[in-house]
Scaffold this motif. Structure first.
Motif, PDB file in Angstrom:
ATOM      1  N   ASN A 153     -16.333  -7.169  -4.777  1.00 13.61           N
ATOM      2  CA  ASN A 153     -16.143  -5.857  -4.450  1.00 13.61           C
ATOM      3  C   ASN A 153     -14.457  -5.554  -4.323  1.00 13.61           C
ATOM      4  N   SER A 154     -14.035  -5.477  -5.732  1.00 13.53           N
ATOM      5  CA  SER A 154     -12.527  -5.335  -5.872  1.00 13.53           C
ATOM      6  C   SER A 154     -12.349  -4.129  -6.787  1.00 13.53           C
ATOM      7  N   ASP A 155     -11.321  -3.289  -6.870  1.00 16.02           N
ATOM      8  CA  ASP A 155     -11.004  -2.154  -7.622  1.00 16.02           C
ATOM      9  C   ASP A 155      -9.475  -2.582  -8.112  1.00 16.02           C
ATOM     10  N   LEU A 156      -9.499  -2.414  -9.445  1.00 16.00           N
ATOM     11  CA  LEU A 156      -7.942  -2.725  -9.934  1.00 16.00           C
ATOM     12  C   LEU A 156      -7.450  -1.412 -10.603  1.00 16.00           C
ATOM     13  N   TYR A 157      -6.167  -1.187 -10.160  1.00 18.16           N
ATOM     14  CA  TYR A 157      -5.486  -0.151 -10.539  1.00 18.16           C
ATOM     15  C   TYR A 157      -4.333  -0.418 -11.188  1.00 18.16           C
ATOM     16  N   VAL A 158      -4.261  -0.144 -12.530  1.00 20.37           N
ATOM     17  CA  VAL A 158      -3.195  -0.440 -13.433  1.00 20.37           C
ATOM     18  C   VAL A 158      -2.171   0.593 -13.704  1.00 20.37           C
ATOM     19  N   PHE A 159      -1.000   0.558 -13.211  1.00 16.59           N
ATOM     20  CA  PHE A 159      -0.043   1.562 -13.274  1.00 16.59           C
ATOM     21  C   PHE A 159       0.742   1.388 -14.671  1.00 16.59           C
ATOM     22  N   GLY A 160       0.529   2.692 -15.449  1.00 21.18           N
ATOM     23  CA  GLY A 160       1.450   2.494 -16.690  1.00 21.18           C
ATOM     24  C   GLY A 160       2.865   2.904 -16.401  1.00 21.18           C
ATOM     25  N   CYS A 161       3.748   2.512 -17.489  1.00 26.74           N
ATOM     26  CA  CYS A 161       5.307   2.652 -17.260  1.00 26.74           C
ATOM     27  C   CYS A 161       5.766   2.214 -15.905  1.00 26.74           C
ATOM     28  N   CYS A 162       5.210   0.827 -15.854  1.00 26.89           N
ATOM     29  CA  CYS A 162       5.839   0.066 -14.444  1.00 26.89           C
ATOM     30  C   CYS A 162       5.727  -1.060 -14.625  1.00 26.89           C
ATOM     31  N   GLY A 163       6.631  -1.806 -14.200  1.00 23.38           N
ATOM     32  CA  GLY A 163       6.868  -3.477 -14.203  1.00 23.38           C
ATOM     33  C   GLY A 163       6.136  -4.167 -12.914  1.00 23.38           C
ATOM     34  N   HIS A 164       6.839  -5.005 -12.591  1.00 19.91           N
ATOM     35  CA  HIS A 164       6.436  -5.969 -11.270  1.00 19.91           C
ATOM     36  C   HIS A 164       6.159  -5.387  -9.975  1.00 19.91           C
ATOM     37  N   TRP A 165       7.385  -4.330  -9.722  1.00 15.98           N
ATOM     38  CA  TRP A 165       7.668  -3.894  -8.421  1.00 15.98           C
ATOM     39  C   TRP A 165       6.647  -2.458  -8.271  1.00 15.98           C
ATOM     40  N   VAL A 166       5.508  -2.341  -8.610  1.00 12.98           N
ATOM     41  CA  VAL A 166       4.568  -1.363  -8.434  1.00 12.98           C
ATOM     42  C   VAL A 166       5.023  -0.459  -7.165  1.00 12.98           C
ATOM     43  N   GLN A 167       4.980  -0.968  -5.996  1.00 10.27           N
ATOM     44  CA  GLN A 167       5.411  -0.141  -4.775  1.00 10.27           C
ATOM     45  C   GLN A 167       6.679   0.337  -4.782  1.00 10.27           C
ATOM     46  N   VAL A 168       7.674  -0.044  -5.428  1.00 12.18           N
ATOM     47  CA  VAL A 168       9.054   0.337  -5.571  1.00 12.18           C
ATOM     48  C   VAL A 168       9.047   1.403  -6.884  1.00 12.18           C
ATOM     49  N   GLU A 169       8.396   1.164  -7.959  1.00  9.60           N
ATOM     50  CA  GLU A 169       8.808   1.691  -9.330  1.00  9.60           C
ATOM     51  C   GLU A 169       7.736   3.007  -9.141  1.00  9.60           C
ATOM     52  N   GLN A 170       6.823   3.008  -8.600  1.00  6.72           N
ATOM     53  CA  GLN A 170       5.982   3.939  -8.643  1.00  6.72           C
ATOM     54  C   GLN A 170       5.134   4.377  -7.419  1.00  6.72           C
ATOM     55  N   ALA A 171       6.432   4.446  -6.319  1.00  5.55           N
ATOM     56  CA  ALA A 171       5.966   4.426  -4.713  1.00  5.55           C
ATOM     57  C   ALA A 171       5.062   5.840  -4.495  1.00  5.55           C
ATOM     58  N   GLU A 172       5.478   6.687  -4.842  1.00  6.15           N
ATOM     59  CA  GLU A 172       4.291   8.044  -4.486  1.00  6.15           C
ATOM     60  C   GLU A 172       2.952   7.894  -5.020  1.00  6.15           C
ATOM     61  N   ARG A 173       2.826   7.134  -6.361  1.00  5.20           N
ATOM     62  CA  ARG A 173       1.401   6.906  -6.879  1.00  5.20           C
ATOM     63  C   ARG A 173       0.824   5.884  -6.128  1.00  5.20           C
ATOM     64  N   PHE A 174       1.697   4.766  -5.996  1.00  6.74           N
ATOM     65  CA  PHE A 174       1.208   3.548  -5.362  1.00  6.74           C
ATOM     66  C   PHE A 174       0.665   4.048  -3.847  1.00  6.74           C
ATOM     67  N   ASN A 175       1.360   4.725  -3.184  1.00 10.96           N
ATOM     68  CA  ASN A 175       1.010   5.213  -1.695  1.00 10.96           C
ATOM     69  C   ASN A 175      -0.288   5.924  -1.555  1.00 10.96           C
ATOM     70  N   SER A 176      -0.407   6.783  -2.703  1.00 12.91           N
ATOM     71  CA  SER A 176      -1.562   7.716  -3.080  1.00 12.91           C
ATOM     72  C   SER A 176      -2.835   6.911  -3.092  1.00 12.91           C
ATOM     73  N   VAL A 177      -2.618   5.849  -3.917  1.00  9.93           N
ATOM     74  CA  VAL A 177      -3.673   5.135  -4.441  1.00  9.93           C
ATOM     75  C   VAL A 177      -4.238   4.167  -3.344  1.00  9.93           C
ATOM     76  N   VAL A 178      -3.185   3.686  -2.510  1.00  3.55           N
ATOM     77  CA  VAL A 178      -3.732   2.645  -1.295  1.00  3.55           C
ATOM     78  C   VAL A 178      -4.232   3.684  -0.021  1.00  3.55           C
ATOM     79  N   MET A 179      -3.580   4.786   0.049  1.00  3.05           N
ATOM     80  CA  MET A 179      -4.286   5.809   0.825  1.00  3.05           C
ATOM     81  C   MET A 179      -5.729   6.237   0.709  1.00  3.05           C
ATOM     82  N   GLU A 180      -5.906   6.328  -0.499  1.00  4.90           N
ATOM     83  CA  GLU A 180      -7.310   6.813  -0.830  1.00  4.90           C
ATOM     84  C   GLU A 180      -8.194   5.491  -0.761  1.00  4.90           C
TER      85      GLU A 180
END
Length: 75
Positions: A44-71
């Protein structure tokens, strides 16, 4: 690949909880195949892959990361 996991794959298969897996496509430390493997093991898992992003998703893509987590948490 399974031999590299720090958790027994059988325990991952038995996880009862919804799980969100996030991964930066350009991560130089953890290969994307690791997250794909986790996604296939955890039923029961969902995988979300962030393009143009390295190891620190929550920092490099903070706004998109927060949106994905909140959803994820809202469903």
């Amino acid at each position: 690949m399974l031999e590299d996991l720090s958790t027994d794959p059988a325990k991952l298969r038995d996880l009862p909880h919804r799980t969100l897996i996030v991964h930066g496509r350009e991560d130089l430390f953890v290969p994307l195949t690791s997250s794909i493997e986790l996604n296939s093991l955890i039923k029961n898992s969902d995988l979300y892959v962030f393009g143009c992003c390295g190891h620190w998703v929550q920092v490099e893509q903070a706004e998109r990361f927060n949106s994905v987590v909140m959803e994820f948490l809202a469903t």
